[in-house]
Design a protein around this motif. Structure first.
Motif, PDB file in Angstrom:
ATOM      1  N   ASP A 301       0.811  -1.223   0.000  1.00  0.00           N
ATOM      2  CA  ASP A 301       0.000   0.000   0.000  1.00  0.00           C
ATOM      3  C   ASP A 301       0.840   1.266   0.000  1.00  0.00           C
ATOM      4  OD1 ASP A 301       0.914  -0.725   2.423  1.00  0.00           O
ATOM      5  OD2 ASP A 301      -0.901  -0.293   3.547  1.00  0.00           O
ATOM      6  N   PHE A 302       2.119   1.172   0.321  1.00  0.00           N
ATOM      7  CA  PHE A 302       2.931   2.389   0.186  1.00  0.00           C
ATOM      8  C   PHE A 302       4.304   2.092  -0.385  1.00  0.00           C
ATOM      9  CE2 PHE A 302       5.216   1.179   3.930  1.00  0.00           C
ATOM     10  CZ  PHE A 302       4.261   0.570   4.708  1.00  0.00           C
ATOM     11  N   SER A 306       3.176   8.536  -5.586  1.00  0.00           N
ATOM     12  CA  SER A 306       1.993   8.863  -6.396  1.00  0.00           C
ATOM     13  C   SER A 306       2.340   8.973  -7.876  1.00  0.00           C
ATOM     14  CB  SER A 306       1.362  10.171  -5.908  1.00  0.00           C
ATOM     15  OG  SER A 306       2.349  11.181  -5.862  1.00  0.00           O
ATOM     16  N   GLU A 736      -4.063   1.802   9.549  1.00  0.00           N
ATOM     17  CA  GLU A 736      -4.330   2.012   8.128  1.00  0.00           C
ATOM     18  C   GLU A 736      -3.245   2.948   7.618  1.00  0.00           C
ATOM     19  OE1 GLU A 736      -7.142   1.204   5.854  1.00  0.00           O
ATOM     20  OE2 GLU A 736      -6.968  -0.460   7.231  1.00  0.00           O
ATOM     21  N   THR A 737      -2.643   2.631   6.492  1.00  0.00           N
ATOM     22  CA  THR A 737      -1.557   3.473   5.997  1.00  0.00           C
ATOM     23  C   THR A 737      -1.967   4.214   4.747  1.00  0.00           C
ATOM     24  OG1 THR A 737      -0.734   1.535   4.861  1.00  0.00           O
ATOM     25  CG2 THR A 737       0.291   2.074   6.944  1.00  0.00           C
ATOM     26  N   ALA A 738      -1.506   5.444   4.632  1.00  0.00           N
ATOM     27  CA  ALA A 738      -1.758   6.236   3.428  1.00  0.00           C
ATOM     28  C   ALA A 738      -0.411   6.721   2.909  1.00  0.00           C
ATOM     29  CB  ALA A 738      -2.652   7.423   3.771  1.00  0.00           C
TER      30      ALA A 738
END
Length: 1211
Positions: A301-302, A306, A736-738
């Motif tokens: 997820d990371f 981007s 939760e990771t962003a």
């Protein structure tokens, strides 16, 4: 220091000459009393530094504003100021070989060197000489019993790569440079070089590093394979036994072996509850003490920025936990692989950065008073995270709202039970933090309204209702006490076990919440020994002391004084020193009413409320002490109230291993005895266990062979932080990771994700029911399920149970000798939700498994008929879809007809509409194989008109009659009207189907089948041209809004009658006007169809064309409410403005530049569903009228309309 910025106090820089002699600094160790530091240098030297401080000088001193609350206790400067320290190097010690690791003991320093020796140095007097032992002289074996004292020859040339001392095991966990793992322990009391023996870990040869957990007596060894092996020492044989493994599974982390490399470092947190692991290839991962996986930074997820570029995991060369485990200090690795120039060139980690990760932890890690906690409470270094919902709604004394049910946390509303990211964050008061950082204990009361925290000294509490903190008014009182054994709530009182610095005395204090925080309002009881743990059960406080004894105190509220107060009396003392080797090993102590069969008697229900047992978590081993009822029993009424003597406790029994947390409740609920009297255990990677009571049914005599309790294990997907007993829910929290893409995306922080904490919840009931059914305890499962049948998610529980068993058994490669699905199916039939449960489960399961499912639960045709008999038409409709896929079309059509008839009788018009659509979709049923579910397909416009012509011809007298303008009424069908029309039948007319979107209004199921046989070819056409027309929620809402805007039913009937008269008279302009008012696309389509007839004068055509143009322009500017309807009849408008009917081609539907109606093509050519939306079946439209409108007009409104209230359309 406090939460203020970290400052550099002192640094020591070696001279160039000395640096060349000693080599680089490598490892460092503190002396236990913090007065010295030992540093190893690369050339085999140990450098000892004295740390000296000045009493008068300080680097930084706090400056307080005028009038601020300043404490004046002695020694406050040492606590508040940054000390001025100096480092002074003592004489270096040359060990003449590279140093691989060093480990501090009380007065000694143990050093391992690369030449295979262990050196023991004395911290203070190095001149004392040092003792050294060759590893080859230490006897090693697989267990201590078989060790005969012979030397171990295969250690020749091997040295210790890493070691760590474990105080509670009294020995060293070691990793040798050849990858073998061992444990070295002294044979005598004192650690001497000539009295050592060791044990091996069998079959391991790739060890890399080690860390020990003193509280749980565990040794974690990192391996080259990337996994961590956690060992314990078997108390009987002394051998090393594998407890569990910490490894990332390929299921969650594919190709993980290539991503991690060998384990580089392992660090247990200061409270010993979690362990952090890092690998050679980078990344961090956090596990609980018994292997539940909490966080990993290697997830996908990371892994990418981007802009799509891949991030390399941060490589770590050293890491250490901060005080209380709130921070992880990390030094990034400087020996990173050279970064190629180009896009990533700016990411070179030239400067070694120190990163600090912040953590929040559960209050249970250090203050495990779970008896009265049914909320999740997490605390960081300066804030609390709570999940008890809106404080103004939770049950408090001041809240008397009737919807509250004070007996159940469910009354907090479903929002507090479900998972989400909304937390109630309470900032801890800065004045308290300033002098008492870090926060060590936190507790929340049962209602979730009050929170108490304790830091270095004193404590403070907060009310969520008033949103205010209460601190000690007298700072001296705060600074003269230190909370040692934890704190908890009892009613309105904060219970603290603390040390009094003035009297040098351990005390138990209770402070009332409602009064000011002051010793005047406290109830103080002096204690004999240091308190390590504290808990409350009903009106009893249980303390665990440093002398390994347990004390029970009773609390009783006193009403004699002006302020609320309590009296505390010692009830009982229980010595546990025979069973507990070290007091630091006790993780939690709990008093509970849970007991095994020896204590259970149906004759003595009052015993269910008393404190029956003590539960002790001893280094992960759950030990239970029950009251000894074997002696003569004294009846309650025979003894005076003040002389009741408590029963002694039996010797302890072990209930479970690898236990991290324990939950019981002191409340009782007769309806949910299974859940309320159960014992819940959290066991790390093994999931959870519940020790469930088994009750005889209806007070019958219990079976002699039936145990009174049963331990059931089950796996869960979250880490449990609290159990809601009545609600059959487990609450937890997860990370939760962003992706973090800040402006400084090349910084070290950007290598790590931005983390948010999410509250999670999980239902566990289906696991327990299934486990009971596996063990042939169906009666117990039924009693448990019936007690929970009122829970809002109980239908989901049944569905989950069927689904999980079905997936497991139907996809199993091996034959299952004793399948569980028939048992589960039989169990589910005991509940009224049986039919819905099965069909919902089937709809959510792939088609391939349906045969296995229905072989166990019964034929879907029989279940469909059961639904009809139970009048559950919606569920019957769901079974139709099953039948459509599993049976030939004839069977589906027969059952659909049955359902259609029943829906008509009950006035379920929505269902009728869906049934008509369903019957059209099935087709004529020539093929006898079960049809696949029809797929949505766009129909060509021409096909639609061809179908229109065919349909008209077959249902009207002749095509010429339409062309000739002769308007004929169709065959009249009688429709059963709903109960509201008092049995009066109304007339409905069957019209040709004008477009693919319109429904055929059919009077009854028999007429439907007659019609379909009469025009069989047309039904085949329907099958080709009709797609499955399912209305979405928004479209259904649109229909209902349309109905609401159409005015009263009486006006509609009158307008329809006028329309009929004008049609008969051929006044087509008026028909268009009435069609617009009714917003009935069918009327407009009919009129446009008639305009091609030679009998219609050109002036009429011109007039209608101009009128519709004008209406469109007016609607666009002044009345947008008509725009959706005009968009709906877009094709008719285009046909009227541009092309005659005979030459309609698909192109004609595209907007042209010349057209005044140049809307987007989607608006001009609506989907079939949108066309349908204009004609709700029950109300009006060319497809015929319903007997009862959707808005259920009351009978009195309908009675005057019986004369001439018919409704018709013409073709």
């Amino acid at each position: 220091m406090t939460g203020s910025p970290s400052v550099l106090i002192v640094s020591y820089i070696e001279s160039g000459k000395a640096a060349a002699q000693f080599g680089f600094y490598q490892l460092v160790e503190w002396k236990p009393d913090d007065s010295m530091i030992a540093v190893t240098a690369a050339n085999g030297y140990i450098l000892l530094f004295d740390i000296r401080g000045s009493d008068e000088k300080y680097l930084y001193e706090p400056v307080y504003p005028k009038g601020a609350r300043v404490k004046v206790t002695p020694g406050y400067k040492e606590e508040q100021c940054a000390p001025a320290l100096t480092l002074e190097m003592k004489k270096p010690v040359d060990l003449e070989a590279p140093i691989s690791c060093l480990q501090t003991l009380q007065e000694d320093l143990l050093v391992a060197t690369a030449d295979g020796y262990l050196h023991m140095l004395h911290w203070d007097s190095v001149s004392n000489g040092r003792r050294a032992v060759n590893l080859c002289t230490i006897p090693f074996s697989l267990d201590l019993q078989s060790s005969r004292g012979g030397p171990c020859l295969d250690l020749d040339g091997v040295h210790i790569r890493e070691m760590e001392y474990c105080a509670t095991l009294d020995g060293f966990a070691v990793v040798f440079d050849d990858g073998r793992l061992g444990f070295i322990t002294p044979t005598a009391n004192r650690l001497a070089t000539d009295q050592l023996q060791g044990v091996w870990a069998a079959d391991v040869s790739d060890g890399t590093c080690v860390a020990v957990n003193n509280k749980y007596r565990l040794m974690a060894f990192g391996c080259a394979s990337g996994s961590v092996l956690v060992y314990m020492i078997d108390s009987s044989t002394g051998s090393m036994q594998l407890s569990h493994k910490l490894e990332l599974t390929p299921k969650h982390y594919p190709d993980i072996w290539n991503k991690t490399g060998a384990v580089k470092m392992i660090r247990w947190s200061p409270d010993c509850s979690v362990v952090m692991v890092t690998w050679d290839c980078g990344g961090l991962s956090l596990w609980s003490v018994f292997g539940a996986h909490l966080i990993c930074t290697l997830g996908e997820d990371f892994a990418y920025r981007s802009d799509g570029t891949k991030k390399e995991p941060l490589k770590i060369s050293s890491m250490s936990w901060g005080v209380e485990g709130y921070h992880l200090w990390v030094i990034s690795s400087t020996d990173a692989t050279p970064v190629p120039d180009g896009a990533e060139g700016d990411e070179k980690l030239q400067q070694t950065g120190i990163l600090q990760f912040q953590f929040i932890k559960s209050a249970l890690t250090v203050n495990p008073c779970t008896s009265n906690q049914e909320q999740v409470l997490l605390h960081g270094e300066d804030r609390l995270y709570l999940t008890c919902g809106d404080p103004t709604q939770a049950h408090s004394v001041s809240d008397k709202s009737p919807s509250r049910d004070s007996s159940s946390p469910l009354s907090q509303g479903l929002s507090t039970l479900l998972g989400h990211k909304h937390w109630q964050v309470v900032q801890i008061h800065s004045t308290y933090l300033e002098t008492n950082w870090p926060i060590r204990f936190a507790a929340i009361d049962w209602s979730g309204q009050c929170v108490a925290v304790a830091g270095r000294r004193g404590f403070a509490h907060y009310s969520l209702y008033t949103r205010k903190w209460k601190l000690f008014g007298n700072v001296t009182q705060e600074q003269n006490m230190m909370v040692t054994g934890g704190l908890t709530w009892w009613d309105d009182f904060v219970v603290v076990a603390c040390y009094n610095f003035i009297d040098r005395q351990e005390e138990l204090r209770l402070y009332v919440r409602t009064s000011n925080l002051d010793n005047v309002f406290a109830s103080v009881t002096k204690l004999q020994a240091d308190t390590l743990l504290l808990n409350v059960f009903r009106n009893v406080v249980i303390l665990f002391r440093a002398d390994c004894s347990i004390c029970l105190y009773s609390i009783e509220r006193r009403h004699d004084g002006p302020n609320p107060s309590v009296s505390v009396e010692l009830l009982q003392e229980v010595s546990m020193s025979r069973y507990i080797p070290h007091p630091g090993l006790v993780v939690s102590v709990t008093l509970t009413s849970v007991r095994t069969e020896t204590g259970i008697t149906l004759k003595a229900p009052q015993q269910a409320c008393s404190a029956e047992s003590i539960l002790l978590n001893l280094a992960g081993q759950l030990i239970m002490l029950q009251r000894d009822r074997s002696g003569p029993q004294v009846r309650e009424k025979d003894t005076p109230a003040n002389q009741t003597k408590l029963l002694p406790f039996c010797p302890p029994v072990v209930l479970a291993q690898c236990v991290e947390n324990v939950w019981t409740t002191c409340r009782s609920n007769r309806k949910k005895r299974h859940l309320m009297e159960a014992l819940w255990l959290s066991c790390g990677e093994a999931g959870m266990k519940v020790w469930l009571p088994l009750f005889p049914r209806d007070h019958r005599k219990p079976h002699s062979f039936l145990s009174r309790r049963i331990m059931l294990p089950f796996h869960i997907n979250i880490y449990p932080l609290t159990v809601l007993f009545e609600d059959a829910l487990i609450l937890g929290a997860s990370n939760e990771t962003a992706l973090f893409d800040g402006p400084s995306s090349s910084s070290l922080e950007a290598l790590f994700p931005f983390c948010t904490v999410e509250r999670t919840s999980q239902i566990y009931l289906h696991h327990i029911l299934r486990q009971l059914l596996v063990r042939n305890l169906g009666e117990q499962a039924l009693m448990l399920a019936q007690s929970c049948a009122m829970l809002p998610y109980f239908p989901h529980v049944l569905e989950l149970m069927v689904h999980v068993v079905l997936e497991e058994e139907a996809t199993s490669r091996e034959p299952i000798p004793d399948p569980l699905l028939p048992t589960v199916a039989k169990f589910v039939t005991e509940f009224p939700l049986f039919l819905q449960t099965i069909v919902h489960c089937a709809r959510k399961t792939e088609y391939a498994l349906w045969n296995y499912l229905f072989a166990a639960v019964g034929n879907p045709k029989d279940l469909f008929e059961e639904c009809l008999m139970a009048q559950d038409l919606d569920t019957a409709a769901s079974y139709l879809i099953i039948l459509q896929n599993m049976e030939v079309p004839a069977v589906s059509r027969q059952h659909a007809t049955l359902l259609f008839n029943t829906a008509l009788e009950q006035g379920k018009w929505d269902l009728c509409r869906h049934m008509i659509r369903f019957l059209k979709a099935i087709g004529s049923g020539e093929s006898e194989t079960p049809p696949s579910t029809p797929t949505t397909q766009e129909q060509s416009s021409t096909g639609g008109f061809e179908f229109f012509r065919n349909r008209s011809i077959s249902l009207s007298q002749s095509a010429d009659s339409i062309a000739g303008g002769k308007f004929n009424l169709q065959k009249t069908l009688s429709v059963p009207s709903g109960p509201s029309s008092k049995g009066a039948t109304q007339e409905a007319f069957l019209s040709p189907l004008v477009n693919k979107g319109e429904e055929c209004s059919i009077g009854s199921a028999t007429d439907l089948t007659e019609t379909s046989s009469m025009v069989d070819g047309d039904w085949t056409m329907v099958d080709e041209n009709f797609s499955t027309l399912s209305l979405s929620q928004s479209e259904l809402e649109h229909i209902s809004m349309e109905l609401a805007n159409k005015g009263p039913h009486k006006s509609q009937v009158q307008l329809r009658y006028l329309l009929h008269v004008f049609m008969e008279a051929g006044c087509l302009e008026w028909c268009v006007v009435i069609g617009l008012i009714l917003r009935d696309a069918g009327v407009i389509k009919q009129v446009v169809g008639f305009l091609d007839s030679p009998e219609v004068p050109p002036e009429t055509v011109q007039s209608i064309r101009a009128g519709l143009k004008a209406v469109d322009l007016w609607a666009s500017s002044d009345c947008l409410g008509y725009k959706p309807f005009l968009n709906l009849i877009g094709p008719q408008l285009l046909k009227l403005l541009e092309v005659p009917v005979e030459q309609v081609q698909p192109e004609a539907f595209q907007p042209t530049g010349a057209s005044k109606l140049s809307e987007p093509p989607l608006l001009l050519l609506p989907r079939a569903e949108e066309l349908t939306a204009a004609h709700p079946l029950p109300s009006d439209g060319p497809a015929g009228a319903s007997a009862r409108p959707l808005n259920d007009t009351p009978p009195e409104e309908q009675e005057p309309l019986e004369e001439g209230s018919y409704d018709c359309t013409l073709s």
